[in-house]
Design an enzyme around this catalytic site. Sequence first.
Site, mmCIF file in Angstrom:
data_model
loop_
_atom_site.group_PDB
_atom_site.id
_atom_site.type_symbol
_atom_site.label_atom_id
_atom_site.label_comp_id
_atom_site.label_asym_id
_atom_site.label_seq_id
_atom_site.Cartn_x
_atom_site.Cartn_y
_atom_site.Cartn_z
ATOM 1 N N VAL A 2 41.866 49.755 40.523
ATOM 2 C CA VAL A 2 42.811 50.403 40.599
ATOM 3 C C VAL A 2 43.376 51.457 39.173
ATOM 4 O O VAL A 2 43.366 50.806 38.701
ATOM 5 C CB VAL A 2 44.680 49.582 41.244
ATOM 6 C CG1 VAL A 2 45.405 51.078 41.193
ATOM 7 C CG2 VAL A 2 44.035 49.388 42.205
ATOM 8 N N LYS A 17 42.769 53.620 44.297
ATOM 9 C CA LYS A 17 42.047 51.499 44.015
ATOM 10 C C LYS A 17 40.794 51.956 44.540
ATOM 11 O O LYS A 17 40.691 52.830 45.816
ATOM 12 C CB LYS A 17 42.779 51.322 46.046
ATOM 13 C CG LYS A 17 42.564 49.692 45.822
ATOM 14 C CD LYS A 17 43.149 49.311 47.187
ATOM 15 C CE LYS A 17 42.211 47.679 46.820
ATOM 16 N NZ LYS A 17 43.368 47.121 47.993
ATOM 17 N N ASP A 110 49.324 37.722 54.058
ATOM 18 C CA ASP A 110 49.560 36.966 52.263
ATOM 19 C C ASP A 110 50.598 37.869 51.260
ATOM 20 O O ASP A 110 49.974 38.235 50.225
ATOM 21 C CB ASP A 110 47.807 38.073 51.960
ATOM 22 C CG ASP A 110 47.912 37.041 50.393
ATOM 23 O OD1 ASP A 110 47.348 36.223 50.311
ATOM 24 O OD2 ASP A 110 46.623 38.894 49.258
#
Length: 163
Positions: A2, A17, A110
Amino acid sequence: IVYEVQNKTTKNVCACKVLSKNKVSDDFIEEKEILLMADHPSIVKMYDLYQDPKFYYIVMEECTGGELFDKIIEKIQSGKMFTEKDAARLFKQVMECIAYCHDKKIVHRDLKPSNIMVCSNGYLKLIDFGNTEVKGFNLFSGALQYLHDNFETLHKYWSLGIN
């Protein structure tokens, strides 16, 4: 990877990104779609997507405060802890974001402190929707003996408070 980037016209600073097309799976397409449609103050905003023959470039909102994980470690190493009031404020932001996602049938899958960024104003932003499912809540994984008795009603939030 990034990078911090700046729009030449508007001078707005953003994060970019960079993803190698060789390493991108179908999950990337879903992540892109989720970020484009998500509209919540605690989800990082995606502004644009560019590509060349080798890479995708995702331009998104910059969160200059770092990862929540790093903030937790800094507190521990300094011998200080989050106050109950601060922890409750942060937890509430995460819960509101998860509630929004679940209302949209988005399951992040996640959720961890390293996938929560802290903005310069102290607010949190959920990132990394690469492991996300947009199907509903039929995605059980884990040991049955650890399920709460009221799993059917609490399953959206049960694991957020357990360590």
